[in-house]
Design a protein around this motif. Structure first.
Motif, short mmCIF file in Angstrom:
data_model
loop_
_atom_site.label_atom_id
_atom_site.label_comp_id
_atom_site.label_asym_id
_atom_site.label_seq_id
_atom_site.Cartn_x
_atom_site.Cartn_y
_atom_site.Cartn_z
N ASN A 156 8.79 -7.00 6.51
CA ASN A 156 9.14 -5.63 6.12
C ASN A 156 9.15 -4.65 7.28
N THR A 157 9.17 -5.17 8.50
CA THR A 157 9.32 -4.31 9.67
C THR A 157 10.48 -4.83 10.52
N TYR B 157 7.71 2.22 6.66
CA TYR B 157 6.43 1.91 6.05
C TYR B 157 5.29 2.19 7.02
N THR B 158 4.16 2.61 6.48
CA THR B 158 2.90 2.67 7.23
C THR B 158 1.94 1.70 6.59
N ARG C 205 2.79 1.42 12.37
CA ARG C 205 4.20 1.57 12.01
C ARG C 205 5.07 0.90 13.04
N THR D 116 6.79 8.16 5.02
CA THR D 116 6.75 6.71 4.83
C THR D 116 6.10 6.32 3.51
N THR D 117 6.44 5.14 3.05
CA THR D 117 5.67 4.51 1.99
C THR D 117 4.44 3.88 2.65
N VAL E 55 1.20 1.42 2.63
CA VAL E 55 0.70 0.18 2.02
C VAL E 55 -0.66 -0.14 2.64
N VAL F 49 -0.24 0.03 -2.78
CA VAL F 49 0.69 1.08 -2.37
C VAL F 49 0.05 2.43 -2.70
N GLY G 95 10.33 4.19 2.04
CA GLY G 95 10.48 2.74 1.93
C GLY G 95 10.39 2.23 0.50
N PRO H 239 9.04 0.31 -2.38
CA PRO H 239 7.72 -0.31 -2.60
C PRO H 239 7.78 -1.67 -3.28
#
Length: 207
Positions: free
Chosen positions: A92-93, A97-98, A122, A182-183, A185, A194, A200, A202
Motif C-alpha cells: 500500500n505504499t 497513508y500514514t 509515510r 492521509t488515512t 492506519v 484505521v 487513502g 481504507p
C-alpha cells in the motif's frame, strides 16, 4: 518573509528542490505539497523547528508526528515492524497513508507519542515530495498542515502564503491540492486499526 518556490507538480525543477532542501538543512520550517493536501516539516533532529511547527499547528507533545520517507528501505531504522505489517506497507505504499508503528531508539523521544512510543511513517508518490526527501537524504519530520479548528489540510498555496508567510521559512507552491489528510492506519499493537479515514482508500485495512 518566507522563501516561495513555484515547483512543477509533475516535473519538479532540481534547482528549486535543492533550494527548498537548503531551507530545511539550515534549520527552517518548510510547507510543501503531498498527495493529501499540504504538509509542514523540518529536519528530524531540529528541536527548535519542531517547536515552531507545534505552535503553528497548535498541537501538543501527544501528537503523532510522521516521518516522510523516500521508500521502505528506511523503515527499519525508525520503526519496529513484523513481517505481516511489512507486507501490508509494501502493498500500500507509496500512497496517501500514514502508518503508526513502534519507534526505534533512532527516533528522538520528542517525536514519539510519549505514552505509546510510536511514530508515523509515510511514503508518498507525490513527485515534489519524493524529490524533496531524496535530495534531503533523510526522512522529513512532518505533519499535515491543518490550521485552527479545521478538519482538513490546507490545499491552496496562495492562501497558505497569506496565513503563514511570516511564520515559516519556505513555502513550495505545487498548485492546488485536495483537502483530505492521509488515512491513518495504526499497526503498533499488532492489530490493524484505521484511526482516520482520509485521502487513502481504507478498504485494504478493513477486509
Amino acid at each position: 518573509m518566507s522563501q516561495y518556490f513555484a515547483i512543477h507538480p509533475e516535473n519538479p525543477q532540481p534547482r528549486l528542490i535543492e533550494q527548498a532542501v537548503q531551507v530545511v538543512k539550515q534549520g527552517g520550517v518548510l510547507v510543501y505539497p503531498t498527495d493529501s493536501g499540504y504538509a509542514i516539516g523540518c529536519r528530524i533532529g531540529d528541536k527548535n523547528a519542531m517547536e515552531r511547527i507545534c505552535r503553528i499547528r497548535d498541537i501538543d507533545k501527544n501528537h503523532n508526528f510522521t516521518l516522510m520517507c523516500r521508500d521502505l528501505s528506511e523503515l527499519s531504522t525508525y520503526a519496529r515492524v513484523d513481517n505481516s505489517a511489512f507486507r501490508l506497507l509494501k502493498n500500500n505504499t507509496p500512497g496517501p497513508y500514514t502508518f503508526i508503528l513502534k519507534a526505534t531508539k533512532d527516533v528522538p523521544k520528542r517525536l514519539m507519542n510519549p505514552k505509546r512510543k510510536t511514530i508515523g511513517i509515510r511514503v508518498t508518490d507525490d513527485p515534489i515530495t519524493a524529490a524533496l526527501v531524496a535530495a534531503l537524504g533523510e526522512p522529513l519530520m512532518s505533519t499535515s498542515l491543518i490550521l485552527g479548528d479545521n478538519d482538513f489540510a490546507e490545499s491552496d498555496p496562495y492562501e497558505i502564503r497569506e496565513k503563514l508567510d511570516n511564520q515559516v521559512d519556505g513555502i513550495i507552491d505545487g498548485e492546488h491540492r485536495g483537502e483530505a489528510p492521509t488515512t491513518v492506519v495504526d499497526l503498533a499493537d499488532g492489530d490493524i486499526v484505521v484511526t482516520r479515514v482520509g485521502a487513502g482508500d481504507p478498504t485494504p485495512f478493513t477486509l
